[in-house]
Design a protein around this motif. Structure first.
Motif, PDB file in Angstrom:
ATOM      1  N   ARG A  12     -17.062  12.445  13.790  1.00 21.13           N
ATOM      2  CA  ARG A  12     -18.494  12.166  13.982  1.00 21.13           C
ATOM      3  C   ARG A  12     -19.073  13.052  15.070  1.00 21.13           C
ATOM      4  O   ARG A  12     -20.199  13.544  14.964  1.00 21.13           O
ATOM      5  N   ALA A  13     -18.296  13.258  16.141  1.00 23.53           N
ATOM      6  CA  ALA A  13     -18.761  14.138  17.216  1.00 23.53           C
ATOM      7  C   ALA A  13     -18.938  15.562  16.712  1.00 23.53           C
ATOM      8  O   ALA A  13     -19.909  16.247  17.051  1.00 23.53           O
ATOM      9  N   GLY A  14     -17.992  16.021  15.876  1.00 25.11           N
ATOM     10  CA  GLY A  14     -18.102  17.365  15.322  1.00 25.11           C
ATOM     11  C   GLY A  14     -19.325  17.524  14.446  1.00 25.11           C
ATOM     12  O   GLY A  14     -20.015  18.555  14.495  1.00 25.11           O
ATOM     13  N   ILE A  15     -19.620  16.509  13.628  1.00 23.88           N
ATOM     14  CA  ILE A  15     -20.808  16.559  12.781  1.00 23.88           C
ATOM     15  C   ILE A  15     -22.071  16.577  13.641  1.00 23.88           C
ATOM     16  O   ILE A  15     -23.045  17.284  13.345  1.00 23.88           O
ATOM     17  N   GLY A  16     -22.047  15.813  14.733  1.00 25.89           N
ATOM     18  CA  GLY A  16     -23.195  15.795  15.637  1.00 25.89           C
ATOM     19  C   GLY A  16     -23.463  17.166  16.243  1.00 25.89           C
ATOM     20  O   GLY A  16     -24.613  17.621  16.308  1.00 25.89           O
ATOM     21  N   LEU A  17     -22.391  17.850  16.681  1.00 27.23           N
ATOM     22  CA  LEU A  17     -22.549  19.190  17.253  1.00 27.23           C
ATOM     23  C   LEU A  17     -23.054  20.173  16.201  1.00 27.23           C
ATOM     24  O   LEU A  17     -23.876  21.051  16.494  1.00 27.23           O
ATOM     25  N   PHE A  18     -22.540  20.028  14.997  1.00 25.41           N
ATOM     26  CA  PHE A  18     -22.967  20.870  13.870  1.00 25.41           C
ATOM     27  C   PHE A  18     -24.468  20.703  13.625  1.00 25.41           C
ATOM     28  O   PHE A  18     -25.204  21.690  13.451  1.00 25.41           O
ATOM     29  N   ARG A  80     -21.147  33.148  21.088  1.00 23.20           N
ATOM     30  CA  ARG A  80     -22.377  32.730  20.400  1.00 23.20           C
ATOM     31  C   ARG A  80     -23.421  32.171  21.378  1.00 23.20           C
ATOM     32  O   ARG A  80     -24.604  32.489  21.285  1.00 23.20           O
ATOM     33  N   LYS A  81     -22.994  31.346  22.317  1.00 20.59           N
ATOM     34  CA  LYS A  81     -23.947  30.629  23.163  1.00 20.59           C
ATOM     35  C   LYS A  81     -24.783  31.557  24.044  1.00 20.59           C
ATOM     36  O   LYS A  81     -25.998  31.362  24.164  1.00 20.59           O
ATOM     37  N   PRO A  82     -24.195  32.580  24.686  1.00 26.18           N
ATOM     38  CA  PRO A  82     -25.056  33.475  25.476  1.00 26.18           C
ATOM     39  C   PRO A  82     -26.143  34.145  24.639  1.00 26.18           C
ATOM     40  O   PRO A  82     -27.290  34.276  25.085  1.00 26.18           O
ATOM     41  N   MET A  83     -25.799  34.544  23.417  1.00 25.58           N
ATOM     42  CA  MET A  83     -26.791  35.183  22.562  1.00 25.58           C
ATOM     43  C   MET A  83     -27.876  34.194  22.126  1.00 25.58           C
ATOM     44  O   MET A  83     -29.064  34.536  22.093  1.00 25.58           O
ATOM     45  N   LEU A  84     -27.457  32.969  21.807  1.00 25.53           N
ATOM     46  CA  LEU A  84     -28.450  31.981  21.378  1.00 25.53           C
ATOM     47  C   LEU A  84     -29.379  31.593  22.520  1.00 25.53           C
ATOM     48  O   LEU A  84     -30.584  31.401  22.319  1.00 25.53           O
ATOM     49  N   TYR A  85     -28.841  31.482  23.716  1.00 23.21           N
ATOM     50  CA  TYR A  85     -29.712  31.184  24.849  1.00 23.21           C
ATOM     51  C   TYR A  85     -30.649  32.357  25.150  1.00 23.21           C
ATOM     52  O   TYR A  85     -31.790  32.153  25.607  1.00 23.21           O
ATOM     53  N   ALA A  86     -30.190  33.581  24.897  1.00 22.22           N
ATOM     54  CA  ALA A  86     -31.093  34.726  25.025  1.00 22.22           C
ATOM     55  C   ALA A  86     -32.219  34.613  23.992  1.00 22.22           C
ATOM     56  O   ALA A  86     -33.391  34.887  24.295  1.00 22.22           O
ATOM     57  N   GLY A  87     -31.872  34.192  22.770  1.00 21.99           N
ATOM     58  CA  GLY A  87     -32.887  33.979  21.739  1.00 21.99           C
ATOM     59  C   GLY A  87     -33.863  32.888  22.124  1.00 21.99           C
ATOM     60  O   GLY A  87     -35.075  33.000  21.884  1.00 21.99           O
ATOM     61  N   VAL A  88     -33.363  31.807  22.737  1.00 21.92           N
ATOM     62  CA  VAL A  88     -34.236  30.727  23.206  1.00 21.92           C
ATOM     63  C   VAL A  88     -35.188  31.254  24.275  1.00 21.92           C
ATOM     64  O   VAL A  88     -36.390  30.957  24.271  1.00 21.92           O
ATOM     65  N   GLY A  89     -34.645  32.050  25.200  1.00 25.15           N
ATOM     66  CA  GLY A  89     -35.484  32.620  26.253  1.00 25.15           C
ATOM     67  C   GLY A  89     -36.611  33.471  25.690  1.00 25.15           C
ATOM     68  O   GLY A  89     -37.763  33.396  26.151  1.00 25.15           O
ATOM     69  N   LEU A  90     -36.297  34.272  24.674  1.00 24.00           N
ATOM     70  CA  LEU A  90     -37.329  35.090  24.043  1.00 24.00           C
ATOM     71  C   LEU A  90     -38.350  34.222  23.304  1.00 24.00           C
ATOM     72  O   LEU A  90     -39.555  34.517  23.311  1.00 24.00           O
ATOM     73  N   SER A  91     -37.891  33.141  22.669  1.00 23.71           N
ATOM     74  CA  SER A  91     -38.807  32.233  21.983  1.00 23.71           C
ATOM     75  C   SER A  91     -39.770  31.580  22.970  1.00 23.71           C
ATOM     76  O   SER A  91     -40.981  31.474  22.717  1.00 23.71           O
ATOM     77  N   VAL A  92     -39.227  31.144  24.113  1.00 29.61           N
ATOM     78  CA  VAL A  92     -40.070  30.550  25.165  1.00 29.61           C
ATOM     79  C   VAL A  92     -41.070  31.580  25.684  1.00 29.61           C
ATOM     80  O   VAL A  92     -42.262  31.289  25.881  1.00 29.61           O
ATOM     81  N   ALA A  93     -40.587  32.810  25.912  1.00 35.69           N
ATOM     82  CA  ALA A  93     -41.475  33.866  26.411  1.00 35.69           C
ATOM     83  C   ALA A  93     -42.596  34.147  25.422  1.00 35.69           C
ATOM     84  O   ALA A  93     -43.758  34.352  25.810  1.00 35.69           O
ATOM     85  N   SER A  94     -42.267  34.136  24.131  1.00 36.57           N
ATOM     86  CA  SER A  94     -43.293  34.365  23.110  1.00 36.57           C
ATOM     87  C   SER A  94     -44.365  33.280  23.159  1.00 36.57           C
ATOM     88  O   SER A  94     -45.572  33.570  23.112  1.00 36.57           O
ATOM     89  N   CYS A 188     -30.044  19.925  24.291  1.00 33.83           N
ATOM     90  CA  CYS A 188     -29.009  19.265  23.482  1.00 33.83           C
ATOM     91  C   CYS A 188     -27.869  20.232  23.160  1.00 33.83           C
ATOM     92  O   CYS A 188     -26.701  19.828  23.073  1.00 33.83           O
ATOM     93  N   PHE A 189     -28.196  21.511  22.994  1.00 34.78           N
ATOM     94  CA  PHE A 189     -27.203  22.509  22.607  1.00 34.78           C
ATOM     95  C   PHE A 189     -26.186  22.780  23.715  1.00 34.78           C
ATOM     96  O   PHE A 189     -25.127  23.351  23.463  1.00 34.78           O
ATOM     97  N   ARG A 190     -26.488  22.338  24.934  1.00 38.44           N
ATOM     98  CA  ARG A 190     -25.528  22.529  26.043  1.00 38.44           C
ATOM     99  C   ARG A 190     -24.172  21.919  25.731  1.00 38.44           C
ATOM    100  O   ARG A 190     -23.141  22.384  26.214  1.00 38.44           O
ATOM    101  N   HIS A 191     -24.152  20.844  24.943  1.00 40.78           N
ATOM    102  CA  HIS A 191     -22.913  20.119  24.670  1.00 40.78           C
ATOM    103  C   HIS A 191     -22.086  20.769  23.566  1.00 40.78           C
ATOM    104  O   HIS A 191     -20.970  20.331  23.295  1.00 40.78           O
ATOM    105  N   VAL A 192     -22.636  21.781  22.906  1.00 37.76           N
ATOM    106  CA  VAL A 192     -21.908  22.443  21.814  1.00 37.76           C
ATOM    107  C   VAL A 192     -20.894  23.424  22.411  1.00 37.76           C
ATOM    108  O   VAL A 192     -21.255  24.260  23.239  1.00 37.76           O
ATOM    109  N   PRO A 193     -19.625  23.335  22.020  1.00 41.26           N
ATOM    110  CA  PRO A 193     -18.609  24.226  22.601  1.00 41.26           C
ATOM    111  C   PRO A 193     -18.713  25.639  22.039  1.00 41.26           C
ATOM    112  O   PRO A 193     -19.223  25.861  20.942  1.00 41.26           O
ATOM    113  N   GLU A 194     -18.227  26.599  22.809  1.00 46.72           N
ATOM    114  CA  GLU A 194     -18.148  27.983  22.360  1.00 46.72           C
ATOM    115  C   GLU A 194     -16.931  28.156  21.469  1.00 46.72           C
ATOM    116  O   GLU A 194     -15.833  27.727  21.824  1.00 46.72           O
ATOM    117  N   ARG A 195     -17.109  28.757  20.315  1.00 43.04           N
ATOM    118  CA  ARG A 195     -16.012  28.929  19.363  1.00 43.04           C
ATOM    119  C   ARG A 195     -15.492  30.363  19.304  1.00 43.04           C
ATOM    120  O   ARG A 195     -14.595  30.647  18.525  1.00 43.04           O
TER     121      ARG A 195
END
Length: 397
Positions: A12-18, A80-94, A188-195
């Motif tokens: 269930r935890a894995g599905i939640g992270l997904f 994955r996470k550093p790139m996604l957070y960079a994408g979030v930063g650009l989305s916020v900046a936009s 919420c994405f902070r809790h997702v592990p790096e794969r």
């Protein structure tokens, strides 16, 4: 006994992270289409031509292509996470630049930043969602990733149109709402592990866009169908708002947002239906349905009929979803393991070139020719491309 209890809990935890990863993907992509129903307001405020509206959209597509080419491999190198957070930063900046937008150059800057964010998410978030898919449901990861992508693109115009109609400050409120959503999803994405294991010495070179000889036979019809489908997507994002307002007399941001977003939602449904169709029929059926949709679209433009346009939107969206996902699967299967990422990136680059280049040409033509017959000709051209892709697929079968 402990294992028996903890295993369902871990599942269930894995599905939640997904689902959290898919939610972040959805929120990020919805931000990239927020301006679509607002273009009519920007036109009035800045006295913009239809040609300039298409240029604004093309700047966004240029940002997507740049991010795909330059950063397509980076998430495999640094995670994955550093790139996604960079994408979030650009989305916020936009969002923030759009909130400040007064002069045209700020709108262009905001669209470029938004495109960079979309390019990062298109490659990295897709891989992330697939990484986190339940082990026994790998295909679910592909479906959820594409649904989050196209569903987010479809939800953006709906959110902006509703906010512009129902709330004050229509050129500010939609971006503030999206800003809150993307920040909440990122928390919420902070809790997702790096794969992904980070490389000791990351390779920052651009994504290779080479096309191996053994892939060309599958790539050509898939690319032609992608061009037909994505040029229609570009048309809906950049031209449909003006067509509804100038030619058909519909100025409601909510209606414009619904029509512009409906084709993305219909594509999501089409992609979900792929699994219920035989592998050999998916590509031809997708081209056939997409061609039927663009044919109806030509009649809708000629007759200036909103019900007919909505029918065309549904049919073309379904066809796009079938053709796009089957084409992606075909070239992925044909590509060797060592070149698969580059081949898929090239497929996305072709798709985003198709989103931007035709509508820019269309916008320039509107400076000399009437909008309504140009729109009809655009739909006829898309139909011809669908028939060409269909003939190639039938020949290859």
């Amino acid at each position: 006994m402990t294992d028996a209890v903890s295993s369902p809990r871990d599942a269930r935890a894995g599905i939640g992270l997904f689902l959290i990863a898919a939610l972040l993907f959805f929120c990020a992509m919805s931000g990239t289409t927020l301006p679509t129903p607002l273009y009519t307001l920007y036109r009035q405020q800045m006295d913009l031509s239809q040609a300039m509206i298409t240029v604004i959209f093309a700047v966004y597509a240029g940002g997507v292509i740049a991010a795909l080419v330059l950063t397509g491999r980076w998430s495999d190198q640094i995670g994955r996470k550093p790139m996604l957070y960079a994408g979030v930063g650009l989305s916020v900046a936009s969002d923030l630049v759009f909130c400040l937008a007064g002069p045209l150059w700020l709108v262009l800057l905001a669209r470029m930043i938004s495109g960079l964010s979309a390019g990062i998410f298109a490659s990295t978030a897709t891989a992330t969602v697939m990484d986190l898919a339940p082990p026994r449901h790998v295909k679910l990861g592909v479906l959820v990733a594409t649904a989050a992508n196209m569903g987010g693109l479809g939800a953006g115009p709906l959110l902006a149109g509703a906010a512009a109609l129902l709330m004050p400050l229509p050129l500010l409120t939609p971006y503030l709402l999206h800003l809150a959503l993307i920040c909440l999803a990122a928390l919420c994405f902070r809790h997702v592990p790096e794969r992904v294991t980070k490389a000791a010495r990351p390779d920052w070179s651009p994504q290779s866009l080479a096309l191996p000889p053994e892939v060309r036979r599958a790539f050509l019809p898939a690319a032609i169908a992608a061009v037909a489908g994505f040029m229609v997507f570009g048309f809906y994002s950049a031209v449909i708002p003006g067509f509804l307002g100038q030619i058909m007399g519909y100025h409601s941001p909510l209606l414009i947002g619904f029509v512009a977003g409906f084709i993305f939602l219909a594509s999501t449904l089409g992609q979900a239906l792929v699994g219920h169709i035989g592998a050999g029929w998916r590509g031809p059926l997708g081209c056939l349905v997409l061609g039927a949709g663009t044919t109806i679209m030509a009649f809708a433009f000629q007759m200036q009929s909103l019900p007919l346009l909505l029918l065309a939107t549904l049919v073309a969206g379904l066809g796009h979803g079938l053709a796009f996902r089957s084409g992606l699967a075909a070239i992925g299967a044909a590509a060797p393991d060592t070149d698969r990422a580059g081949v898929i990136s090239l497929y996305f680059v072709v798709s985003y070139l198709a989103i931007s280049v035709p509508v820019v040409i269309f916008g320039l033509l509107t400076l000399a020719l009437p909008l309504a017959p140009l729109a009809t000709g655009f739909a006829i051209l898309a139909t011809a491309l669908c028939l060409l892709a269909l003939s190639l697929l039938i020949r290859h079968r």
